[in-house]
Every structure is written in C-alpha cells, then in structure tokens.
Write a protein that holds these residues in place. Structure first.
Motif, short mmCIF file in Angstrom:
data_model
loop_
_atom_site.label_atom_id
_atom_site.label_comp_id
_atom_site.label_asym_id
_atom_site.label_seq_id
_atom_site.Cartn_x
_atom_site.Cartn_y
_atom_site.Cartn_z
N THR A 113 0.81 -1.18 -0.06
CA THR A 113 0.02 0.07 0.02
C THR A 113 0.93 1.48 -0.06
O THR A 113 1.90 1.37 0.66
N ASP A 114 0.31 2.21 -0.77
CA ASP A 114 1.12 3.47 -0.88
C ASP A 114 0.94 4.31 0.17
O ASP A 114 -0.47 4.86 0.53
N PRO A 115 1.65 4.64 1.22
CA PRO A 115 1.18 5.36 2.29
C PRO A 115 1.28 7.07 2.10
O PRO A 115 1.31 7.74 3.24
N HIS A 116 1.54 7.44 0.83
CA HIS A 116 1.92 8.88 0.91
C HIS A 116 0.43 9.66 0.62
O HIS A 116 0.41 10.45 -0.60
N ILE A 117 -0.59 9.13 1.59
CA ILE A 117 -2.00 9.77 1.29
C ILE A 117 -2.17 11.21 1.19
O ILE A 117 -3.22 11.59 0.65
N TRP A 118 -1.24 11.85 1.90
CA TRP A 118 -1.30 13.32 2.12
C TRP A 118 -1.33 14.13 0.87
O TRP A 118 -1.68 15.29 0.68
#
Length: 319
Positions: A138-143
C-alpha cells in the motif's frame, strides 16, 4: 554480509532498549507536564509535520502539538529515540500516518496505545481508495490526495472531539474553515497543472511518493525507487526512465528534500548522453515538509510549492 548482520543485531538491541524505556515510563505514569509546558492544553504528539501542522490549525489554542520528525527527515527509515519516548509519553493523544510509513515504530505505538489514545489516521481510510504497487504494498503517501487527507484529518478531529467534548464545536468550526482552504488549494492545483501540455504530463522523482498527487491532478508519475526509500534502484529502472524522457521530450525531473539526489542526477546525465537535455526542475517536498516558520513548513504552503515548481518546469518551452 557481516556488516549487515551487525546492523541487524544493533537494531535488535536498540528496539529492546526502547521497549524497556516504554515499560518503565508506563509504570511511572509518564511525564504529564509535557515538554511544551503549556498546561491546560491537549498535548498532541505526531510523527510527521503533515499531520502536526494541520492539527495545530484545527486544534487552535486548545492544543499544543509536537512533531517527532522535522524537515529533511525520512519517515521510512526513522527509528524512535529515547527522546521520542519521552515526547510520546508526555502526550495526551498520539497521531501517526500508518500504512507502513513509520515502519520502524509500529511496536512503539502498540506499547504507547496501552496508556493513551493512539491513532494511525491513514488506516481509517477506505481501502478501495488506497493505491498499491505491483507487489501489492500500500502506498502510504496519502497526504498528496487532498480529498483523502481531509478524511484522515477528519478522523483525527473526531478523536480530539471525543477527548474533549466541551471543545467539540470549536474543533469542528476550525476544521470546516481549514477544509475550505484545502478545497481552494485543490482547485488552484488543478488549474495550474492543467496548463502542462499533454505530452509533458510526466512527473519523475527519486522515489514513488507522488502517486496520489498524480492521480488527483492528472499526471503520470515515475519514481525511480519504490514506495519506501529502503527499496533499491535498478539500472533498468534508470534506463526505462531515460527512454521515457527522450521519447516524450520531457524537459525536467525533480529532486526531493529528504532523498539523496544521486539517482535523479544519473537520469539527467543519461538523457544528456542520448542527446536530450533534461534539467532539474527544482526541489519537491515529499516525505517531509519545509522548516518551521516558512510557507513550506505548512501543509498548504508545501503543497502549493510543489504545484508551482512542477507546473513552471513542465509547462516551460525551454529545454
């Protein structure tokens, strides 16, 4: 090989030392005065500034916020220090991003969570809205997806309202006003990046941190490294990127404030050898924001800086 083993042994001993410190602090009840010395305020501790700064706005004068990771710090590689344990124990509420971003700190949060509210705000989001890499991570760079980040900050705000019901209306009003600024920023970003010609709508950076940014704003994103800065960059990754730059006539690539620029510089040199001049379009903020007291030290300012830097470099007819 021996060096790698020694590093693993050192990490194990560091982790054990942190667990001992956590258990001792919990037994003592922690430092309830807090390092900020602002009694009467809700003491919030976060990992990254992308959480800390917006919550300081939403919380207003009811909160005192402390972030563990400052400018230029890579959260993928970050490990908690003894000083961090003290900060975490002084907090009333702890927020972190989650989704494996702060991978080396998960056990620490589990321990802290036994004594006070701890929330991974990224893990409150709908799974179907999260990006994954080819390996299923999962890509954590949601901001970088403003809509998703609003949801994550909304979950943090609900936690604040639960902690202090008397201030719930105050937090909600501040959140609404801040979210209006986020909506305006999204509209601004779509307008500015909409000026980039279709064939140049490619964002090349050192690691794959801008997937959500690209999805929201209509850019193809190429990260030489994977989602984590622990991933290795292969020669084939560099060669494929050079091919893309040459074939599409992409004028610029970008370095990141928290990442070594060597891989991007290799791409620039490789493209030059192929007869295509690619320039460094500027520095972007990915895993860390700018210094406190600067525009880039705020979420709105950091995001706007990235939009302006990318827009100016890729829309330019130079190069």
């Amino acid at each position: 090989m021996l060096t790698k083993r020694l590093e693993r042994v050192a990490m194990v001993f560091l982790f054990l030392a942190i667990l001992v410190a956590l258990n001792t602090a919990c037994a003592n009840g922690g430092d309830r005065t807090g390092e900020n010395g602002q009694s009467g305020k809700i003491r919030i501790v976060t990992t990254i500034a992308q959480i800390a700064e917006p919550l300081a706005v939403i919380g207003g004068d009811k909160v005192a916020v402390d972030s563990l990771m400052g400018p230029g710090v890579d959260p993928h590689l970050y490990a908690a220090t003894q000083g961090d344990i003290k900060k975490l124990q002084s907090g009333d509420i702890v927020f972190y991003s989650g989704l494996h971003l702060e991978a080396n700190m998960v056990k620490v949060f589990e321990q802290i969570g036994k004594e006070r509210p701890v929330l991974a705000i990224g893990e409150t989001l709908p799974k179907e809205r999260l990006l994954k890499d080819p390996k299923g991570a999962t890509d954590p760079h949601i901001w970088f997806d403003i809509d998703l980040w609003k949801q994550a900050l909304g979950a943090a705000t609900e936690e604040l309202k639960k902690y202090s019901e008397a201030d719930a209306a105050y937090f909600e009003a501040n959140k609404k006003a801040y979210f209006e600024q986020l909506d305006a920023l999204k509209a601004e970003a779509l307008e500015k990046l909409g000026r980039i010609p279709a064939e140049r709508r490619v964002l090349v950076t050192a690691h794959d941190a801008f997937g959500y940014f690209g999805r929201l704003l209509g850019l193809q994103v190429i990260g030489l490294q994977g989602l984590s800065t622990e991933d290795e960059i292969g020669l084939s990754d560099i060669e494929k990127t050079i091919d893309l730059l040459v074939d599409r006539g992409i004028p610029a690539v970008f370095v990141e404030s928290s990442i070594n620029p060597a891989s991007i510089e290799a791409v620039v040199e490789g493209a030059k050898k192929r007869g295509h001049d690619v320039r460094l379009g500027g520095q972007l903020y990915s895993d860390a924001m700018g210094a406190g007291g600067t525009a880039e030290g705020t979420y709105l300012g950091m995001y706007r800086h990235n939009v302006d830097t990318i827009g100016e470099a890729l829309a330019s007819k130079e190069g």
